[in-house]
Design an enzyme around this catalytic site. Structure first.
Site, PDB file in Angstrom:
ATOM      1  N   SER A 100      11.233  10.195   7.062  1.00  0.00           N
ATOM      2  CA  SER A 100      10.114  11.129   7.192  1.00  0.00           C
ATOM      3  C   SER A 100      10.640  12.515   7.533  1.00  0.00           C
ATOM      4  O   SER A 100      11.590  12.653   8.321  1.00  0.00           O
ATOM      5  CB  SER A 100       9.161  10.661   8.298  1.00  0.00           C
ATOM      6  OG  SER A 100       8.266  11.691   8.680  1.00  0.00           O
ATOM      7  N   LYS A 119      12.978   7.655  12.866  1.00  0.00           N
ATOM      8  CA  LYS A 119      13.379   8.176  11.555  1.00  0.00           C
ATOM      9  C   LYS A 119      14.639   9.031  11.671  1.00  0.00           C
ATOM     10  O   LYS A 119      15.489   9.025  10.776  1.00  0.00           O
ATOM     11  CB  LYS A 119      12.228   8.967  10.935  1.00  0.00           C
ATOM     12  CG  LYS A 119      10.993   8.128  10.620  1.00  0.00           C
ATOM     13  CD  LYS A 119      11.290   7.052   9.596  1.00  0.00           C
ATOM     14  CE  LYS A 119      10.049   6.284   9.180  1.00  0.00           C
ATOM     15  NZ  LYS A 119      10.320   5.282   8.133  1.00  0.00           N
ATOM     16  N   SER A 122       0.839  -1.196   0.000  1.00  0.00           N
ATOM     17  CA  SER A 122       0.000   0.000   0.000  1.00  0.00           C
ATOM     18  C   SER A 122       0.872   1.243   0.000  1.00  0.00           C
ATOM     19  O   SER A 122       2.088   1.176   0.240  1.00  0.00           O
ATOM     20  CB  SER A 122      -0.933   0.026   1.226  1.00  0.00           C
ATOM     21  OG  SER A 122      -0.187   0.198   2.418  1.00  0.00           O
ATOM     22  N   TYR A 175       7.909   7.752  16.421  1.00  0.00           N
ATOM     23  CA  TYR A 175       8.073   7.587  14.982  1.00  0.00           C
ATOM     24  C   TYR A 175       9.203   8.497  14.477  1.00  0.00           C
ATOM     25  O   TYR A 175      10.108   8.053  13.758  1.00  0.00           O
ATOM     26  CB  TYR A 175       6.761   7.917  14.283  1.00  0.00           C
ATOM     27  CG  TYR A 175       6.750   7.710  12.794  1.00  0.00           C
ATOM     28  CD1 TYR A 175       6.442   6.462  12.248  1.00  0.00           C
ATOM     29  CD2 TYR A 175       7.017   8.763  11.923  1.00  0.00           C
ATOM     30  CE1 TYR A 175       6.419   6.267  10.876  1.00  0.00           C
ATOM     31  CE2 TYR A 175       6.993   8.580  10.547  1.00  0.00           C
ATOM     32  CZ  TYR A 175       6.695   7.330  10.026  1.00  0.00           C
ATOM     33  OH  TYR A 175       6.676   7.157   8.664  1.00  0.00           O
ATOM     34  N   THR A 179      -1.380   8.796   1.983  1.00  0.00           N
ATOM     35  CA  THR A 179      -1.242   7.346   2.068  1.00  0.00           C
ATOM     36  C   THR A 179      -2.152   6.805   3.151  1.00  0.00           C
ATOM     37  O   THR A 179      -2.572   7.547   4.054  1.00  0.00           O
ATOM     38  CB  THR A 179       0.213   6.943   2.389  1.00  0.00           C
ATOM     39  OG1 THR A 179       0.530   7.394   3.725  1.00  0.00           O
ATOM     40  CG2 THR A 179       1.188   7.561   1.394  1.00  0.00           C
TER      41      THR A 179
END
Length: 323
Positions: free
Chosen positions: A180, A210, A59, A206, A241
């Protein structure tokens, strides 16, 4: 109309990057594509006869990356944790690209034992492109099968281990870590890689993982250089997304009309995988240009912090030191 001088084009591109919005949006990418500094697309068939492995390929950015690499002629291994979804995606891609060579392989990148199994069972003699795209933002602190904080396991430990195990087959290849822009807001926390201190925040966890990816770029590029492997990182800007919809619904609602589609977010990853000559490794890229790894003084890290993080990674994976 006279062509825009290169120095002015570079200035426009830099302003877009430093101001974040609109540079991370589809508007910023559309402007950059019209500047004389925008690099040429890879040649058609640039990856013919090559093999690419894409994690998180079912995806969003992963799917867009896999499809674009296949369109350039690569045989693509779709590495996915959800095999039911993976088979559906493989079938859909095969219908759109009947000449493409697509292989589905199961892999939970956060599970180090599963990464080892995946590499052992991977039925390709070599890998020319390895794209580490699999990602997640759990709403609360979650641990992997080996007891590591999930975002660090999925975004750092798993990708490093997979690449290390594939080194013999990756000789002369390219590795791309999809990171990111959120990492710009966080400094490296080599003192707390498992996020055991303070109140847990999913967006902070997160972004920290990253940031760790980006800080390790020069270390990894140097470690794997003897095999001719170049290591790069890309950040996609703001892309529409499923991961953004699920993890950042408010952000998605506010920025929806400005978000890039998945293909726009995957563009630089695909470009890095296929352009010639091979770009210099160990750098962060966005919209086909190397970018600074820090925008804020408070996020800057030193060599000691980077070395401390690498020693933690090496210890968790039981890797030998570089010669």
């Amino acid at each position: 109309m006279l062509p825009l001088p290169r120095r002015i084009a570079v200035g426009i591109d830099t302003v877009l990057d430093r101001t974040v919005a609109p540079g991370y949006t589809r508007v910023g990418q559309a402007i950059r594509r019209r500047l004389p500094t925008w690099p040429a697309d890879p040649d058609p068939g640039a990856l013919a006869g090559r093999v690419a492995v894409v994690t998180g390929a079912t995806s969003g950015l992963g799917l867009a990356t896999a499809e674009a690499l296949a369109r350039l002629g690569a045989g693509v291994v779709l590495a996915a944790r959800d095999q039911v979804k993976g088979r559906r995606v493989q079938q859909e891609l095969s219908e759109r690209l009947p000449q493409a060579e697509l292989q589905l392989a199961r892999c939970d990148v956060s599970d180090l034992d599963d990464v080892r199994r995946f590499v052992d069972e991977l039925d390709v003699p070599r890998v020319d492109v390895l794209v580490h795209n699999a990602g997640a933002m759990p709403p609360e602190r979650t641990e992997s099968a080996q007891g590591h904080e999930l975002t660090m396991a999925l975004h750092v430990l798993g990708p490093v281990l997979m690449t290390e195990l594939l080194r013999p087959r990756l000789a002369g290849g390219r590795v791309v870590l999809v990171t990111s822009g959120g990492m710009y807001a966080q400094r490296l926390r080599a003192d707390d890689p498992e996020y055991l201190q303070g109140d847990y925040s999913p967006t902070t966890a997160y972004a920290r993982s990253k940031r760790a990816q980006v800080e390790l770029l020069p270390v990894l590029d140097q470690r794997w250089a003897p095999e001719g492997i170049s290591v790069h990182a890309t950040h996609p800007g703001w892309a529409d997304t499923p991961g953004v919809v699920d993890s950042l619904p408010t952000f998605h609602r506010l920025t929806g009309p400005l978000l890039r589609d998945a293909g726009g977010g995957a563009d630089t990853t695909v470009w890095l995988a296929a352009t010639e000559p091979v770009p210099t490794g160990g750098r962060l890229w966005h919209d086909r240009r190397a970018r600074p790894t820090h925008l804020l003084p408070r996020t800057r890290s030193g060599d000691a912090e980077r070395a401390e993080l690498w020693e933690w990674v090496r210890a968790q994976l039981d890797l030998p030191p570089a010669p």
